[in-house]
Design a protein around this motif. Structure first.
Motif, mmCIF file in Angstrom:
data_model
loop_
_atom_site.group_PDB
_atom_site.id
_atom_site.type_symbol
_atom_site.label_atom_id
_atom_site.label_comp_id
_atom_site.label_asym_id
_atom_site.label_seq_id
_atom_site.Cartn_x
_atom_site.Cartn_y
_atom_site.Cartn_z
ATOM 1 N N LEU A 105 0.864 -1.103 0.047
ATOM 2 C CA LEU A 105 -0.014 0.070 0.285
ATOM 3 C C LEU A 105 0.714 0.981 -0.287
ATOM 4 N N ASP A 106 0.513 2.004 -0.594
ATOM 5 C CA ASP A 106 1.494 3.674 -0.981
ATOM 6 C C ASP A 106 -0.151 4.764 -0.824
ATOM 7 N N ASP A 107 0.059 4.665 0.228
ATOM 8 C CA ASP A 107 -0.507 5.924 0.737
ATOM 9 C C ASP A 107 -0.221 7.310 1.282
ATOM 10 N N GLY A 108 0.141 7.997 -0.197
ATOM 11 C CA GLY A 108 0.249 9.580 -0.367
ATOM 12 C C GLY A 108 1.786 9.340 0.515
ATOM 13 N N GLY A 109 2.814 8.309 -0.585
ATOM 14 C CA GLY A 109 3.902 8.271 -0.015
ATOM 15 C C GLY A 109 5.013 7.261 1.123
ATOM 16 N N VAL A 110 3.501 7.236 1.930
ATOM 17 C CA VAL A 110 3.651 5.944 2.782
ATOM 18 C C VAL A 110 3.549 4.764 2.341
ATOM 19 N N LYS A 111 4.418 4.011 2.619
ATOM 20 C CA LYS A 111 4.900 2.702 1.761
ATOM 21 C C LYS A 111 4.764 1.310 2.626
ATOM 22 N N ILE A 112 3.848 0.415 3.312
ATOM 23 C CA ILE A 112 3.715 -0.648 3.856
ATOM 24 C C ILE A 112 3.059 -1.695 2.740
ATOM 25 N N ALA A 113 4.171 -2.464 3.061
ATOM 26 C CA ALA A 113 3.822 -4.156 3.397
ATOM 27 C C ALA A 113 3.374 -4.574 3.686
ATOM 28 N N GLN A 114 2.683 -5.937 3.581
ATOM 29 C CA GLN A 114 2.344 -7.225 4.845
ATOM 30 C C GLN A 114 1.231 -6.828 5.074
ATOM 31 N N SER A 115 0.135 -7.756 4.781
ATOM 32 C CA SER A 115 -1.212 -7.072 4.803
ATOM 33 C C SER A 115 -1.668 -7.129 6.178
ATOM 34 N N LEU A 116 -1.281 -7.142 6.785
ATOM 35 C CA LEU A 116 -1.650 -7.755 8.605
ATOM 36 C C LEU A 116 -0.461 -5.730 8.387
ATOM 37 N N ALA A 117 -0.094 -5.667 8.591
ATOM 38 C CA ALA A 117 0.254 -4.473 9.188
ATOM 39 C C ALA A 117 -0.118 -3.625 8.140
ATOM 40 N N ILE A 118 -0.704 -3.784 6.968
ATOM 41 C CA ILE A 118 -1.014 -2.780 6.217
ATOM 42 C C ILE A 118 -2.749 -2.840 6.584
ATOM 43 N N CYS A 119 -3.324 -3.522 7.538
ATOM 44 C CA CYS A 119 -4.315 -3.915 8.033
ATOM 45 C C CYS A 119 -4.208 -2.284 9.219
ATOM 46 N N GLU A 120 -3.263 -3.574 10.101
ATOM 47 C CA GLU A 120 -3.464 -2.664 11.203
ATOM 48 C C GLU A 120 -3.334 -0.968 11.313
ATOM 49 N N TYR A 121 -1.717 -0.943 9.894
ATOM 50 C CA TYR A 121 -1.910 0.523 10.150
ATOM 51 C C TYR A 121 -3.047 1.505 9.323
ATOM 52 N N LEU A 122 -3.801 0.515 9.205
ATOM 53 C CA LEU A 122 -5.417 1.521 8.078
ATOM 54 C C LEU A 122 -6.291 1.908 9.557
ATOM 55 N N ASP A 123 -6.020 0.814 10.586
ATOM 56 C CA ASP A 123 -6.777 1.080 12.205
ATOM 57 C C ASP A 123 -6.450 2.619 12.396
ATOM 58 N N GLU A 124 -4.982 2.588 12.689
ATOM 59 C CA GLU A 124 -4.701 3.642 13.731
ATOM 60 C C GLU A 124 -4.244 5.453 12.679
ATOM 61 N N ALA A 125 -4.148 4.855 11.704
ATOM 62 C CA ALA A 125 -4.591 6.377 11.557
ATOM 63 C C ALA A 125 -5.727 6.319 10.240
ATOM 64 N N TYR A 126 -7.029 5.788 10.417
ATOM 65 C CA TYR A 126 -7.941 6.239 10.368
ATOM 66 C C TYR A 126 -9.327 5.325 10.577
ATOM 67 N N PRO A 127 -8.715 6.160 12.297
ATOM 68 C CA PRO A 127 -9.629 5.577 13.307
ATOM 69 C C PRO A 127 -10.816 5.651 13.206
ATOM 70 N N ASP A 128 -12.080 5.729 12.382
ATOM 71 C CA ASP A 128 -13.650 6.262 12.431
ATOM 72 C C ASP A 128 -14.205 4.579 11.997
ATOM 73 N N ALA A 129 -15.183 4.709 12.770
ATOM 74 C CA ALA A 129 -15.883 2.883 12.661
ATOM 75 C C ALA A 129 -15.865 2.823 11.551
ATOM 76 N N PRO A 130 -15.496 1.905 10.916
ATOM 77 C CA PRO A 130 -15.948 0.367 11.614
ATOM 78 C C PRO A 130 -13.979 0.114 12.505
#
Length: 214
Positions: free
Chosen positions: A58-83
């Motif tokens: 995932l390239d999130d505006g220049g923040v590049k993250i590999a590994q699916s679980l790391a990406i999912c946790e990043y999304l949860d922390e960077a975008y904390p709105d529900a769910p």
């Protein structure tokens, strides 16, 4: 506007997880296909952005993250709105992580493309031989996962709303069906998967609905 890009392959379980997570979060993204069968993940261009040579990335505006679980946790922390993909309570959070890792760490690595190629080139396994290997390891993992779901039954894998455990579960069920595993011994897994398949965030992430689907 910052562009969000997901590098993936339609049939990759790991990329499937991230598509679900992005959909649950309501985050738009551009999908960039990386054809694993053609070896595009080993191209110099892709290795320059992901030296592991794996999908997803995932390239999130220049923040590049590999590994699916790391990406999912990043999304949860960077975008904390529900769910939220991970509960706030420590015990519930640990249970969700344990279920997710039972799939992402214990089952999935033994069935991915590079393992299949190694079985073929080093041990002479044909397609059915590779499928038998994959069914064995999914069955082994599902035996334990079914028991875990049976001990704490709920609408979803770990509660009354989808979590990271569900993000991992449905792609693994897709793989199990793809390789011909009889799921009749796993009623709790199948029940949860049937519920998840009705949710737009999960349905839209299905491999058959991706631009690179064959």
């Amino acid at each position: 506007m910052v562009e969000r890009v997901l590098y993936g392959y339609f049939r990759s379980s790991a990329a499937y997880r991230v598509r679900i997570a992005l959909n649950l979060k309501g985050l738009d993204y551009r999908y960039q296909a990386v054809n694993l069968l053609k070896g595009e993940q080993r191209s110099p261009e892709y290795l320059a952005i992901n030296p592991q040579g794996l999908v997803p990335l995932l390239d999130d505006g220049g923040v590049k993250i590999a590994q699916s679980l790391a990406i999912c946790e990043y999304l949860d922390e960077a975008y904390p709105d529900a769910p939220r993909l991970l509960p706030s309570a420590p015990a519930a959070r640990a249970r969700v992580r344990a279920l997710a890792l039972a799939i992402a760490a214990d089952i999935h690595p033994l069935q991915n493309t590079r393992v299949g190629k190694y079985l073929q080139t080093e041990y002479g396994k044909d397609e059915e031989g590779k499928a038998a290997w994959i069914r064995h390891w999914i069955r082994t993992g599902f035996d334990a996962l079914e028991q875990a779901l049976a001990e704490s039954p709920s609408r979803y894998a770990a509660g009354e709303q989808p979590t990271l455990a569900d993000v991992c579960l449905l792609p693994q069920v897709f793989s199990a069906r793809r390789f011909g595993l009889d799921l009749s011994a796993y009623p709790h897994i199948v029940r949860v998967a049937d519920v998840l398949e009705q949710l737009p965030a999960f349905a839209d992430a299905h491999p058959s609905r991706q631009p690179d689907a064959i």
